[in-house]
Design an enzyme around this catalytic site. Structure first.
Site, PDB file in Angstrom:
ATOM      1  N   LYS A  75       0.831  -1.213   0.000  1.00  0.00           N
ATOM      2  CA  LYS A  75       0.000   0.000   0.000  1.00  0.00           C
ATOM      3  C   LYS A  75       0.866   1.263   0.000  1.00  0.00           C
ATOM      4  O   LYS A  75       0.577   2.228  -0.731  1.00  0.00           O
ATOM      5  CB  LYS A  75      -0.918  -0.003   1.231  1.00  0.00           C
ATOM      6  CG  LYS A  75      -1.980  -1.106   1.187  1.00  0.00           C
ATOM      7  CD  LYS A  75      -2.671  -1.304   2.527  1.00  0.00           C
ATOM      8  CE  LYS A  75      -3.633  -2.493   2.480  1.00  0.00           C
ATOM      9  NZ  LYS A  75      -4.240  -2.795   3.789  1.00  0.00           N
ATOM     10  N   GLN A 110      -5.319  -1.592   9.774  1.00  0.00           N
ATOM     11  CA  GLN A 110      -4.894  -2.886   9.245  1.00  0.00           C
ATOM     12  C   GLN A 110      -5.390  -4.004  10.156  1.00  0.00           C
ATOM     13  O   GLN A 110      -5.115  -4.020  11.350  1.00  0.00           O
ATOM     14  CB  GLN A 110      -3.362  -2.931   9.142  1.00  0.00           C
ATOM     15  CG  GLN A 110      -2.827  -4.193   8.480  1.00  0.00           C
ATOM     16  CD  GLN A 110      -3.198  -4.273   7.003  1.00  0.00           C
ATOM     17  OE1 GLN A 110      -3.102  -3.291   6.286  1.00  0.00           O
ATOM     18  NE2 GLN A 110      -3.617  -5.458   6.559  1.00  0.00           N
ATOM     19  N   ASP A 162     -11.360   2.387   3.472  1.00  0.00           N
ATOM     20  CA  ASP A 162     -11.590   0.936   3.388  1.00  0.00           C
ATOM     21  C   ASP A 162     -13.073   0.632   3.239  1.00  0.00           C
ATOM     22  O   ASP A 162     -13.451  -0.480   2.882  1.00  0.00           O
ATOM     23  CB  ASP A 162     -11.058   0.248   4.655  1.00  0.00           C
ATOM     24  CG  ASP A 162      -9.748  -0.488   4.405  1.00  0.00           C
ATOM     25  OD1 ASP A 162      -9.463  -0.800   3.235  1.00  0.00           O
ATOM     26  OD2 ASP A 162      -9.029  -0.763   5.371  1.00  0.00           O
TER      27      ASP A 162
END
Length: 934
Positions: free
Chosen positions: A55, A99, A124
């Site tokens: 990422k 995460q 997200d």
């Protein structure tokens, strides 16, 4: 015929290329702007580290400023939530990823943690709010989870239209299956979701024109299940044994690829299909978030809501107006002006303190424009400086749509119960709630009272103990045994160093050193430090202390001052940091020793305790105007014996918050000859700030008084000269305005005259004042009606201030600090007051010699003079000439950092009138509303 391969690597490359161009376009719009992304990780899992590195690499390629925020495995849920809040409030971050999984030693509620992410930064797409919006079809107002979003992009690449097709999604996870169902549905497919309880999975799969699989089982979907020509998107990542591989395993999807590719029309490979798209769509969401931010936030502009006034005629009382307006919650206002929640300490719903940590956070932010509001020489009729300050701020903010802050002094509470009148402005230009503003606020004045009186108690206690004990006994009590040994405190080490004694072991001092250390030997007649109280009490102006038998005959004459006259108040107003305040408090001189040495609070050993008492008072107080503009209310030193300006810290923080195109408007006490002169020569000297504009407030009727109009008596009707047109009297009185314009020009700053209009003023009178002001050098002069109309009545003033702030200026101080004390006083007297010369009376001459000897001669001058005249005689209006200014005495506020010459007698604590206004004040026990205050 074999299916066409949908390459995620190829499509993601196209997406990244498009995003890179989007970011470059944003930079053209604002060169200082970059999309910001934070990846928050708890723990140190290898698989998470791999995903995060992918990422961060993708973000760097596109031009996104990505940060990896790693918390240790020992992080608690509370610490994780706190970190998320910090990122939520950081305007330079547009995307936040938590995460998963959370690799912590502590139990974590994953749902709670993911939902703590601000929905507008949830790139997200995992928060309940974004999931809810997606399920309702609000696709343009949410973030779509990255894997389903990537799947849709891959389907689009096939050229197959989704609308009207039959789609099957296998799996119902919150990350893939459920949002994929919603996404296909709102793109007009007929969608079936299959899961572990589905009765005939092959039969359902066989109906699908579009098949998306995310079940997490290796090669579960067989080729023979698939409808001929279907689009197959495989989201699975599984490992199966493979002896031909070095690792002994290989990656496969949830679909049996070998058999499926002969049935499907289009298919994604694993790896190289959906995987690369997930990261690409994460970047796409981050760029989308940054675009949304740019659209809703013009660079440097607050996203602030203003309160619309409901103007009434005739204008009601100040308290009625104040209560008719519902203030915004103060935490809401704090967010609007760019304060973070950790920087704000709430005191109820309408006031808050702001932490000094913001100074470090905003240190790179350019300052805004700095405006000081002052006035002509005050009269009993009032000029309306506070009202003009607030009206101007409301005009610049609510009407001209600029970032703007007001910075005003906190009023003393004592006079509130004596003579009616507050300092919150008036009419439709006020700080609200006015009861809070004029009473305790957040307790700063009480803290100053406590700190000041601790010093007073320490002085008399020390003189008492020194007079009743031998050197050795005194020393043993000052440095007591702790166990088997004596030990100096840090503040005592400081005193030893000041005395030139480089020792830290109490047992090694000589008898001579013990005497020097233990005895301050203060001369009681030299004590300049007084006790204070925030109450009007005339009987404390002169008192005798120490009359109890326990004080063994140690008595002396003393007095009380009102709290705002304390040097600690002036220190608070002039300090630039907590460390600077500690140093200033330590330097305060309270008396002189019999040997002629200045005795400080550090010598008394009390300066550290003072800093503790003042640790909250140093934080500026946030309030608001009637129209919802932010106001800092902080510090309120006397304007005659001190410098009469609000705090440097409030101004500095406000200048950072408004940004380079914004304005900070502050007010200087009394007329330009008093408050403005001290603002420039003292406050600006210590702050390092340079003002852009002076606003000089005048009224027609006050100028008439300076022209020789009759005396005004409180409570009596105004004489006709003040309510009828009288151009001759007005023109004569404009001499005072001319002199005050000239005073401002000594400092090289443009002057805008604000003519505060009353309903009895005529057009001819208002025009005369404006034309005369411009004729004698004012940048502009405009009439204002902000008392009756709020910010709308000061728009012309705001526009004039804007123009003046762009005009060239050459700011300069009036005098050099290195000049002798008498010369600095003479410059102020001659240039600002118009005196022919000064006369130092014997006590003043003695102080000049003493302070020069003690090393204080290079401090700025803070004149203690009547504010009612340019001269030392209060009844001399207009512009007095031909007078010698007598200097009765000079005192030192070494901690504040100025010397204050006394011109005449200055009352330092007010008294109560025959009928104090506390007769009218009460509390309604039902509503808890304060009645009768104003």
């Amino acid at each position: 015929m074999s299916a066409q391969i949908i390459s995620g690597k190829e499509v993601s490359g196209q997406v990244r290329g498009r995003l890179k161009k989007d970011v470059e376009q944003m930079k053209l719009q604002d060169p200082n702007f970059r999309p910001g992304l934070v990846v928050l990780q708890v723990g140190d899992r290898d698989d998470s580290n791999l995903y995060i590195s992918m990422k961060l690499k993708a973000a760097a390629e596109i031009g996104i400023n990505a940060t990896h925020m790693r918390l240790p495995k020992t992080a608690t849920e509370e610490e994780v939530l706190h970190s998320i809040t910090e990122v939520n409030e950081n305007s330079s971050v547009h995307g936040l990823i938590v995460q998963l999984p959370l690799d912590s030693n502590h139990k974590m509620d994953t749902e709670k943690v993911t939902n703590a992410v601000a929905p507008e930064k949830d790139v997200d797409g995992l928060t309940s709010i974004n999931a809810g919006k997606l399920s309702r079809g609000d696709l343009g107002d949410c973030f779509i989870p990255c894997t389903p979003n990537g799947c849709m992009e891959l389907i689009r690449q096939t050229g197959v239209s989704v609308a009207g097709k039959r789609a099957v999604v296998i799996g119902r996870s919150k990350i893939v299956g459920a949002p994929m169902h919603d996404l296909l549905l709102w793109n007009h497919a007929t969608v079936t979701t299959c899961h572990s309880r589905t009765a005939d999975l092959p039969g359902e799969v066989g109906k699908a024109d579009i098949l998306v699989v995310g079940i997490g089982k290796a090669e579960m979907v067989k080729g023979e299940w698939i409808k001929k020509g279907a689009v197959v998107i495989d989201c699975g990542i599984n490992h199966i044994p493979d002896e031909t591989k070095a690792s002994g395993k290989r990656v496969v999807g949830d679909v049996h690829y070998a058999s499926a590719k002969d049935q499907a029309g289009f298919i994604t490979p694993v790896p190289g299909g959906v995987g690369p798209m997930t990261v690409a769509m994460l970047m796409a969401n981050t760029v989308l978030s940054a675009k949304r931010f740019l659209e809703s936030h013009q660079p440097g502009k607050w996203n602030i809501s203003y309160t619309k006034l409901n103007l009434q005629k005739p204008v009601p009382s100040d308290i009625v107006i104040s209560r008719s307006c519902v203030p915004k919650p103060i935490d809401c206002l704090a967010r609007e002006v760019g304060l973070l929640s950790d920087e704000v300490e709430l005191y109820g719903k309408t006031k808050a303190k702001v932490h000094l940590s913001i100074i470090k956070r905003l240190q790179a932010q350019p300052d805004g424009k700095y405006v000081v509001v002052t006035g002509i020489t005050p009269t009993p009729l009032g000029e309306g400086k506070s009202t003009t300050t607030i009206g101007l701020v409301q005009a610049l903010g609510a009407h001209l749509k600029l970032n703007v802050f007001a910075c005003v002094r906190q009023p003393s509470q004592g006079p509130t119960f004596g003579i009616k009148g507050g300092a919150a402005g008036g009419g439709y230009s006020q700080v609200i709630p006015m009861e809070e503003f004029n009473l305790h606020l957040t307790g700063d004045i009480h803290a100053i009272t406590a700190a000041n009186n601790l010093v007073a108690a320490a002085i008399d206690a020390r003189m008492f103990h020194e007079s009743t004990q031998s050197d050795k006994a005194l020393y043993n009590r000052l440095v007591p045994l702790n166990g088997e040994q004596r030990k100096f405190s840090p503040i005592q080490i400081n005193r030893l160093k000041k005395l030139g004694i480089e020792k830290t072991d109490p047992s090694t001092l000589t008898e001579e050193e013990i005497t020097r250390f233990a005895r301050l030997d203060m001369d009681p007649s030299s004590v300049t430090w007084q006790r204070v109280l925030d109450t009007n009490d005339r009987f404390l102006r002169k008192i005798t202390i120490g009359q109890s038998p326990t004080e063994k005959g140690y008595t002396r004459e003393a007095q009380f001052d009102i709290t705002v006259a304390s040097e600690i108040m002036a220190v608070l107003a002039l300090t630039t940091s907590l460390q600077d305040m500690r140093q200033r408090l330590a330097k305060m001189v309270v008396a002189t020793s019999r040997g002629g040495q200045p005795i400080t609070t550090e010598d008394l050993g009390v300066s550290g305790a003072l800093t503790v008492l003042m640790k909250d008072a140093i934080k500026p107080n946030l309030m608001q105007t009637l129209e919802g503009n932010p106001v800092f209310v902080h510090a309120g030193p006397f304007a005659n014996i001190a410098h009469g300006n609000s705090s440097i810290l409030a101004d500095k923080i406000a200048l950072k918050l408004v940004g380079p195109e914004g304005f900070v408007v502050t007010e200087a006490g009394f007329g330009a000859d008093i408050g403005m002169e001290k603002f420039f020569n003292i406050k600006c000297r210590y702050s390092g700030l340079r003002p852009h504009v002076v606003v000089l407030v005048a009224t027609v009727r006050a100028l008439k008084m300076h022209g020789g109009g009759p005396t005004v008596t409180a409570g009596m009707p105004l004489p006709k000269e003040y309510i009828e047109e009288n151009l001759e009297l007005l023109e004569k009185g404009c001499s005072n305005m001319r002199k005050q314009i000239e005073n401002a020009q000594h400092f090289g700053v443009p002057v805008v005259v604000a003519v505060n209009a009353f309903k009895t003023d005529t057009e001819a009178e208002l025009d005369l004042v404006c034309s005369m002001a411009k004729a004698v050098g004012a940048f502009d002069a405009v009439r204002c009606s902000h008392w009756a109309e709020g910010g709308a009545g000061a728009v012309a003033l705001g526009q004039a201030v804007q123009r003046a702030s762009e005009a060239p200026s050459k700011f300069q101080f009036l005098y050099d600090l290195e000049l002798p004390i008498a010369d600095k006083i003479r410059i102020i007297a001659q240039k600002i007051y118009g005196a022919d010369d000064i006369e130092l009376l014997p006590e003043a001459q003695h102080k000049v010699e003493l302070y020069t000897k003690q090393g204080f001669s290079n401090l700025p001058i803070c004149m203690a003079k009547t504010h009612l005249s340019l001269s030392h005689e209060a009844d001399r209006k207009g512009v007095p000439t031909g007078f010698i200014l007598p200097i009765r005495d000079i005192r030192a506020s070494v901690g504040s950092g100025f010397l204050f010459p006394l011109v005449g007698t200055m009352p330092t604590i007010p008294g109560l009138p025959t009928r104090p206004c506390f007769y009218d004040i009460d509390l309604d026990p039902e509503t808890e509303q304060v009645n009768g205050l104003f």
